[in-house]
Write an enzyme that holds these catalytic residues in place. Structure first.
Site, PDB file in Angstrom:
ATOM      1  N   CYS A 123       2.646   6.066   0.684  1.00  0.00           N
ATOM      2  CA  CYS A 123       1.256   6.146   1.129  1.00  0.00           C
ATOM      3  C   CYS A 123       0.414   6.911   0.117  1.00  0.00           C
ATOM      4  O   CYS A 123      -0.771   6.652  -0.041  1.00  0.00           O
ATOM      5  CB  CYS A 123       1.174   6.824   2.490  1.00  0.00           C
ATOM      6  SG  CYS A 123       1.878   5.837   3.812  1.00  0.00           S
TER       7      CYS A 123
ATOM      8  N   CYS B 196      -3.887   7.369 -17.072  1.00  0.00           N
ATOM      9  CA  CYS B 196      -3.731   6.935 -15.681  1.00  0.00           C
ATOM     10  C   CYS B 196      -3.689   8.183 -14.810  1.00  0.00           C
ATOM     11  O   CYS B 196      -4.071   9.262 -15.255  1.00  0.00           O
ATOM     12  CB  CYS B 196      -2.469   6.093 -15.503  1.00  0.00           C
ATOM     13  SG  CYS B 196      -0.959   7.032 -15.784  1.00  0.00           S
TER      14      CYS B 196
END
Lengths: 480, 107
Positions: A254, A434
């Protein structure tokens, strides 16, 4: 100014936590005093002249408070007084006090399940609060299990709550799970899902398992009926449905993929519903009828589909299942001895390390390069667009790794990709960034392989990604 | 000679697999009723066809590993586990719904 304000806020937070703990202790004291007052009253009501309406012992199986509290569910057909008494006598273990476990626990406590145990070793974090509805802002840093139980006690003080404040392990699983009639898997990783299924098979406990990610959820009732291993009439276990674990790189958490609160909430609520159906319907203890096989079903929920729910028919027990077949290689002894390595079985997603040191720069080094080169370089951010839109470094361009993996954003040989600014000189360096510094390595490698580094162009990534950028360069960077 | 007759089927992806197929969950496909050998096509044939013809993503191993649908993906034929229907050997019928579900682990 900021520091003073932060300090005051921190002090207030600590005060709130301390006061809440004190309040909780007072509530517990009150509850114990009340039960002490009640107990003799029930046993010897006729001797107590102060009781206006003496209660005959055993005349009513529940207290008057319980009739009021559970009345609205007791008058539902299929529940009734028998269902309520079964709920009161039942014990349920909830593994994981997160997005699934919180709503599941709340509804089971509300329904009057006599004993509720919760297992979790984690502490409450701010990023949990949008979906883990038993925790609150003032409980950040507290053990999730303690936070959840303090909520549940205020919801329904009549029940017994057991706190198991470390994670479930092969070694402790037998002693914990054996105390309960039914288990809810509210965890978030394949390793725990296989472990929970295995111990449920070994101890013959039905298992209600759910999971969720982004806008999707899945629900499955396993090992129900919970007949002994080898009995084909029992319900399939997690290993029957998924004999081999998925490759570690295909497992998305998640934290990485995102999750909507109501999506995981729906799934947790459905787990509570399945638990109530099993308990109130008297289906906890399997009857060894041995008549035929029991298929399982999986319920899919997808917030953006129409209809949002879909039920799938799954298989029955697998004849050669490692856990629940007659040929099973699993035993309580092998589990307790630690000979089953669930981490090894499922694999771990090791941090990416495919670039050499000369292909990587520290965030603070990149900051210096930025000042020196200005527009004479390119910063490529490989996060998904939805994350790039939340925050990005000025001047960076967004080339999501997913578009490169689809090979859609890599140009044919001899051509330049469409995202590359035409004004960028062919020898200007390209830096790749990133979130954490893993994807940026993959993309750097891909860009080099596609030939973008000919003409002596430097291509490298920022070590540690935007997390390092926050630590080393810009403390104001919004971490999400 | 192979028949030129086509059949229509629906192929769906969920649990994140749609990302491998142009972010589309539902694909209405028209596929030849017979394979190159003139045999009726099966789900096994379809898996290969999806890999070769429909999937744009290069990460084939996220869908097929060692010649099989990768662990962690359930294949449903008209909402029933394909293990109840003969797995890869199941012969596709017109209007069949083939659903690929990647298991979720979050919670």
């Amino acid at each position: 100014m900021m520091d003073a304000a932060t300090q005051t806020a921190e002090q207030l937070r600590q005060q709130i936590t301390a006061t809440e703990e004190q309040l909780q202790k007072l509530k517990e004291q009150l509850a114990s005093v009340e039960t002490q007052n009640e107990a003799p009253g029930i046993e010897t009501p006729l001797n107590d002249l102060s009781v206006q309406h003496p209660v005959t012992p055993g005349k009513w199986p529940l207290s008057s408070e319980e009739y009021k509290r559970y009345g609205r569910q007791m008058i539902v057909p299929n529940i009734g007084i028998q269902g309520q008494l079964r709920l009161k006598a039942a014990s349920v273990l909830i593994v994981g006090a997160g997005g699934l476990g919180c709503p599941a626990a709340a509804y089971l406590a509300g329904a009057g399940v006599g004993t509720i145990g919760i297992v979790d070793g984690d502490e409450v974090e701010t990023s949990n609060l949008h979906r883990q509805i038993l925790h609150s802002t003032s409980k950040v840093g507290m053990k999730k299990v303690d936070s959840a139980i303090s909520y549940l006690k205020s919801l329904n003080p009549n029940l017994k709550y057991n706190a198991h404040t470390s994670h479930l392990t092969p070694e402790n699983s037998e002693s914990i799970v054996s105390q309960y009639d039914l288990v809810l898997d509210c965890t978030d990783h394949p390793t725990s899902r296989y472990l929970i299924s295995d111990i449920c098979v070994l101890l013959q406990k039905p298992l209600v398992s759910a999971s969720a990610l982004r806008t999707d959820g899945q629900l499955i009732v396993l090992n129900s009926p919970s007949l002994p291993p080898g009995n084909e009439a029992g319900g399939p276990c997690y290993r029957c449905v998924f004999p081999k674990p998925p490759p570690a790189e295909s497992v998305v958490s998640c934290g990485d993929g995102g999750i909507l609160g109501p999506v995981v909430g729906v799934m947790g609520v459905l787990q509570a519903l399945e638990a109530i159906k099993l308990i109130a319907g008297g289906k906890l203890k399997a009857e060894g009828s041995g008549e035929g096989k029991t298929d399982a079903s999986m319920l899919l929920f997808s917030a953006n589909s129409n209809p949002p729910f879909r039920s799938l028919r799954l298989r029955s027990r697998r004849p050669k299942c490692f856990a629940c077949s007659a040929a099973a290689g699993l035993s309580l002894e092998s589990l307790a001895s630690g000979s089953l390595d669930y981490l090894l079985f499922c694999g771990v997603n090791a941090p990416v390390s495919i670039l050499g040191p000369e292909e990587r720069v520290e965030a603070r080094e990149y900051e210096t390069i930025r000042k020196e080169k200005g527009a004479g370089h390119l910063l490529v951010d490989t996060r998904e667009k939805v994350q790039f839109d939340i925050c990005n470094i000025e001047g960076s361009i967004n080339v999501p790794i997913s578009t490169l993996q689809g090979n859609r954003a890599l140009a044919a040989e001899g051509e330049l990709p469409s995202w590359l600014p035409e004004t960028l000189p062919p020898d200007s360096p390209i830096y790749v960034v990133c979130r954490l510094g893993n994807d940026s390595q993959v993309v750097t490698r891909k860009l080099k392989e596609s030939g973008l580094d000919k003409n002596g162009r430097y291509i490298g990534d920022i070590k540690g990604g935007l997390k390092a950028w926050k630590q080393q360069v810009d403390s104001s960077w919004p971490e999400y | 000679m192979a028949s030129t007759e086509d059949i229509s089927i629906i192929v769906e992806f969920t649990g994140g697999l749609e990302m491998l197929f142009s972010d589309e969950r539902k694909h209405k496909l028209s596929v030849p009723a017979k394979d190159s050998k003139g045999e009726a096509i099966t789900v096994g044939w379809l898996v290969e066809y999806l890999c070769e013809e429909v999937m744009k993503d290069t990460r084939k191993e996220m869908f097929v590993l060692d010649g099989h649908v990768r662990p962690g993906i359930l294949v449903l034929i008209n909402d029933a586990d394909w293990e109840l229907e003969g797995e890869a050997t199941y012969t596709l019928q017109p209007n069949d719904n083939i659903l690929f579900v990647s298991t979720l682990h979050g919670g």
